[in-house]
Design an enzyme around this catalytic site. Sequence first.
Site, mmCIF file in Angstrom:
data_model
loop_
_atom_site.group_PDB
_atom_site.id
_atom_site.type_symbol
_atom_site.label_atom_id
_atom_site.label_comp_id
_atom_site.label_asym_id
_atom_site.label_seq_id
_atom_site.Cartn_x
_atom_site.Cartn_y
_atom_site.Cartn_z
ATOM 1 N NE ARG A 125 -4.264 -1.737 1.529
ATOM 2 C CZ ARG A 125 -4.538 -2.730 2.375
ATOM 3 N NH1 ARG A 125 -3.945 -2.789 3.537
ATOM 4 N NH2 ARG A 125 -5.429 -3.633 2.065
ATOM 5 C CE LYS A 147 -0.324 14.398 -14.103
ATOM 6 N NZ LYS A 147 -0.579 15.035 -15.407
ATOM 7 C CD GLU A 189 7.094 16.875 -22.341
ATOM 8 O OE1 GLU A 189 6.522 17.903 -21.939
ATOM 9 O OE2 GLU A 189 6.493 15.814 -22.596
ATOM 10 C CE LYS A 231 5.651 17.958 -13.521
ATOM 11 N NZ LYS A 231 5.508 16.835 -14.405
ATOM 12 C CD GLU A 241 -3.440 17.060 -15.151
ATOM 13 O OE1 GLU A 241 -2.261 16.671 -15.116
ATOM 14 O OE2 GLU A 241 -4.265 16.648 -15.969
ATOM 15 N NE ARG A 245 1.008 17.508 -12.264
ATOM 16 C CZ ARG A 245 1.580 16.580 -11.514
ATOM 17 N NH1 ARG A 245 1.319 16.521 -10.239
ATOM 18 N NH2 ARG A 245 2.418 15.712 -12.052
ATOM 19 C CG ASN A 249 -1.993 17.851 -19.358
ATOM 20 O OD1 ASN A 249 -1.067 17.059 -19.207
ATOM 21 N ND2 ASN A 249 -2.990 17.957 -18.506
ATOM 22 C CG HIS A 252 1.221 16.513 -23.194
ATOM 23 N ND1 HIS A 252 1.974 17.658 -23.388
ATOM 24 C CD2 HIS A 252 2.072 15.596 -22.677
ATOM 25 C CE1 HIS A 252 3.207 17.428 -22.984
ATOM 26 N NE2 HIS A 252 3.299 16.182 -22.558
ATOM 27 C CG HIS A 256 -1.306 11.660 -24.473
ATOM 28 N ND1 HIS A 256 -1.821 12.119 -23.296
ATOM 29 C CD2 HIS A 256 0.025 11.559 -24.274
ATOM 30 C CE1 HIS A 256 -0.852 12.282 -22.416
ATOM 31 N NE2 HIS A 256 0.284 11.952 -22.988
ATOM 32 C CG HIS A 270 5.794 11.614 -24.521
ATOM 33 N ND1 HIS A 270 4.443 11.686 -24.738
ATOM 34 C CD2 HIS A 270 6.064 12.554 -23.567
ATOM 35 C CE1 HIS A 270 3.912 12.612 -23.947
ATOM 36 N NE2 HIS A 270 4.874 13.160 -23.231
HETATM 37 N N1 GLY Z 1 3.661 15.700 -17.299
HETATM 38 C C1 GLY Z 1 2.571 16.492 -16.865
HETATM 39 C C2 GLY Z 1 2.400 16.512 -15.388
HETATM 40 O O1 GLY Z 1 3.218 15.990 -14.674
HETATM 41 O O2 GLY Z 1 1.422 17.016 -14.889
#
Ligand code: GLY
Length: 382
Positions: A125, A147, A189, A231, A241, A245, A249, A252, A256, A270
């Site tokens: 956990r 993430k 990025e 970041k 998010e 945040r 994206n 993105h 994606h 990517h």
């Molecule tokens: N790569 C986008 C984020 O970490 O929110």
Amino acid sequence: MSADPTRIAVALAERSYDVVIGKGLLAGAGELLKPLLPQPRLAVVTDETVASLHLPKLLQSLGGAGFACTEIVLPAGEASKDFTHLEALLGSLLEARIERGEAVLALGGGVIGDLAGLAASMLRRGVDVIQAPTTLLAQVDSAIGGKTGINTRHGKNLVGTFHQPRLVLCDTTALDTLPERDLRAGYAEVVKYGLLGDADFFAWLEEFGSALLAGDAVARRRAVIESCRTKARLVAADEREGGARALLNLGHTFAHALEAEAAYGGGLTHGEAVAVGLCLAFELSARLELAAASEAQRVSRHLTAVGLPSEPGQVLGRVDESMAERLLGHMRQDKKVQGGRLVFVLARGIGDAFVSNEVPEAEVLALLTDKLYPQARRGAEI
Ligand code: GLY
């Protein structure tokens, strides 16, 4: 180890941590980790390529600081980010008897960071994870912010968790061994940070981006630091998010969809997908009369100048007549979809991005159609 590593705090109350940026940090990792971990035992998760380049110096440092380490080496590549490899990794971590109070150290790029982070968040956990990113993409983005995820046949990163690391170690010397294509992909990025909120940084990249890619260590370090600062700020403001945040994206939603169409790893990285996505996001903004067309041109000019793709046709294989519709279909499956509406990051100009769920699908389809079938458009105009 570098005498002057830069520390950037990700301020998240009891889950706060530092991103440490500097030269030779992997060779000094043991001393950096000792004060953080109550039990001197770690599982180092990496891939075959990274292991041959960086694992020995990391293990030497960890051993020197009194850590007992288990090595888990996975195949390199995006294909490892699936349920099968997650299950195998969890099995290896259980076999190694990694307990709470001990940690998983992810040494590698975004695939290893996402997969090892997810396994750490599930094991007993939740055990601690240390991120030691070795690619530019992971150092400036994926290793920071907690993430984790794997890909499924339904889409990219649709299964995952938020699990903040205890520390992020960005050893900028690791970038020296990165293949040129991966470095360039990570650079997309970096460009994203300028485009989403820092026009001066984008202008700096226009001037120094080529030097950075050619190996200029000072430029690389500055780009990593600037990117990590942005970041860290966005993650601290909005860990899960719900707001700010989401600016990360930018490009993105398109990226994606391109990756899903190219079936992950089918020759498209990517970062390359993000480069095209950034151009499409700015073109969409220009078509919606939010940004000047000259801003969109400036974005694609810079990405092209550093050798990145800017058009979907450059990264997809043979274009067929239903491809634009299929790309839209991939977008409808995106994590960001809200109440069935697509969510895009748009821009009023370079350095001024915002999130919108009000883009008509017909506009997106028209943009993709014009991009994928320019001949048809010309034919219609004649
Ligand atoms: N790569 C986008 C984020 O970490 O929110």
